[in-house]
Design an enzyme around this catalytic site. Structure first.
Site, PDB file in Angstrom:
ATOM      1  CB  CYS A   1      47.617  62.104   0.428  1.00 18.74           C
ATOM      2  SG  CYS A   1      48.995  62.874  -0.457  1.00 18.74           S
TER       3      CYS A   1
ATOM      4  CG  ASN B   1      50.118  65.268  -5.223  1.00 19.87           C
ATOM      5  OD1 ASN B   1      50.206  65.905  -6.264  1.00 19.87           O
ATOM      6  ND2 ASN B   1      50.187  63.953  -5.233  1.00 19.87           N
TER       7      ASN B   1
ATOM      8  CB  CYS C   1      54.058  61.973   2.103  1.00 14.51           C
ATOM      9  SG  CYS C   1      55.150  63.230   2.815  1.00 14.51           S
ATOM     10  NE  ARG C   2      49.123  60.653   3.712  1.00 13.70           N
ATOM     11  CZ  ARG C   2      48.096  61.174   4.345  1.00 13.70           C
ATOM     12  NH1 ARG C   2      47.294  60.390   5.058  1.00 13.70           N
ATOM     13  NH2 ARG C   2      47.832  62.473   4.281  1.00 13.70           N
ATOM     14  CB  SER C   3      48.547  60.825  -3.273  1.00 16.54           C
ATOM     15  OG  SER C   3      49.027  62.136  -3.336  1.00 16.54           O
TER      16      SER C   3
ATOM     17  CG  ASP D   1      50.219  63.047   7.273  1.00 17.03           C
ATOM     18  OD1 ASP D   1      51.351  62.924   6.767  1.00 17.03           O
ATOM     19  OD2 ASP D   1      49.598  64.116   7.341  1.00 17.03           O
TER      20      ASP D   1
END
Ligand code: 4NP
Length: 161
Positions: free
Chosen positions: A13, A16, A18-20, A129
């Protein structure tokens, strides 16, 4: 199930945090439940350098923990050219991440680069996001990552194991 070389998966993401890392935590647990932890290596990275060395976002960790996923031990790092030589699958959370990765991708890349939600049964193309939004955004992220992780395990089992 055993095979000589692990299938290597990298989630990417922007930050690095939150999402990934959430994807790493969700996919890691699902891989363990499928009994495939000896067959699949899992990591995550960000396209940006802002948060290198930091723990995941506290909101992401709390949402993940409530569903039984552990992210506390993860630390942010930036994606690098050598990741394209090491990983088999690089999964970008959104179009901007994918575009940045395409610019970085060397000619001799071994990695298959795609979007996390490619082929997943959802109206969304991107994992949104959640950084500037409220808590609901982190739940949406986990919902999407759970769906995408199930599909990725099926794909890897079908094509490699
Ligand atoms: P991520 O979320 O890409 O899912 O880790 C973000 C984290 C940090 C920022 C943006 C998005 N930021 O602008 O610092």
């Amino acid at each position: 199930m055993t095979r000589k070389d692990k299938i290597k998966v990298l989630f990417v993401c922007l930050g690095n945090i939150c999402r990934s890392p959430s994807a790493q935590a969700v996919f890691t647990q699902k891989v363990q439940h499928a009994g495939l932890e000896d067959c699949i290596e899992i990591d995550s990275a960000g396209t940006a350098a802002y948060h290198i060395g930091k723990a995941p976002d506290a909101r992401a960790m709390a949402a993940a923990k409530a569903r039984g996923y552990s992210m506390e031990q993860l630390r942010a790092r930036q994606v690098k050219v050598d990741d394209f030589h090491h990983f088999d699958y690089i999964l970008a959370m959104d179009f901007a991440n994918q575009g940045d990765l395409q610019e970085l991708q060397p000619n001799d890349s071994r990695a298959h680069l795609s979007l996390m939600l490619d082929g997943v049964a959802t109206d969304l193309n991107e994992v949104p996001d959640p950084y500037y939004g409220g808590d609901a955004g982190f739940e949406t992220v986990l919902d999407l990552l759970e769906q995408a992780s199930d599909q990725l395990i099926e794909t890897i089992q079908r094509d490699h194991l």
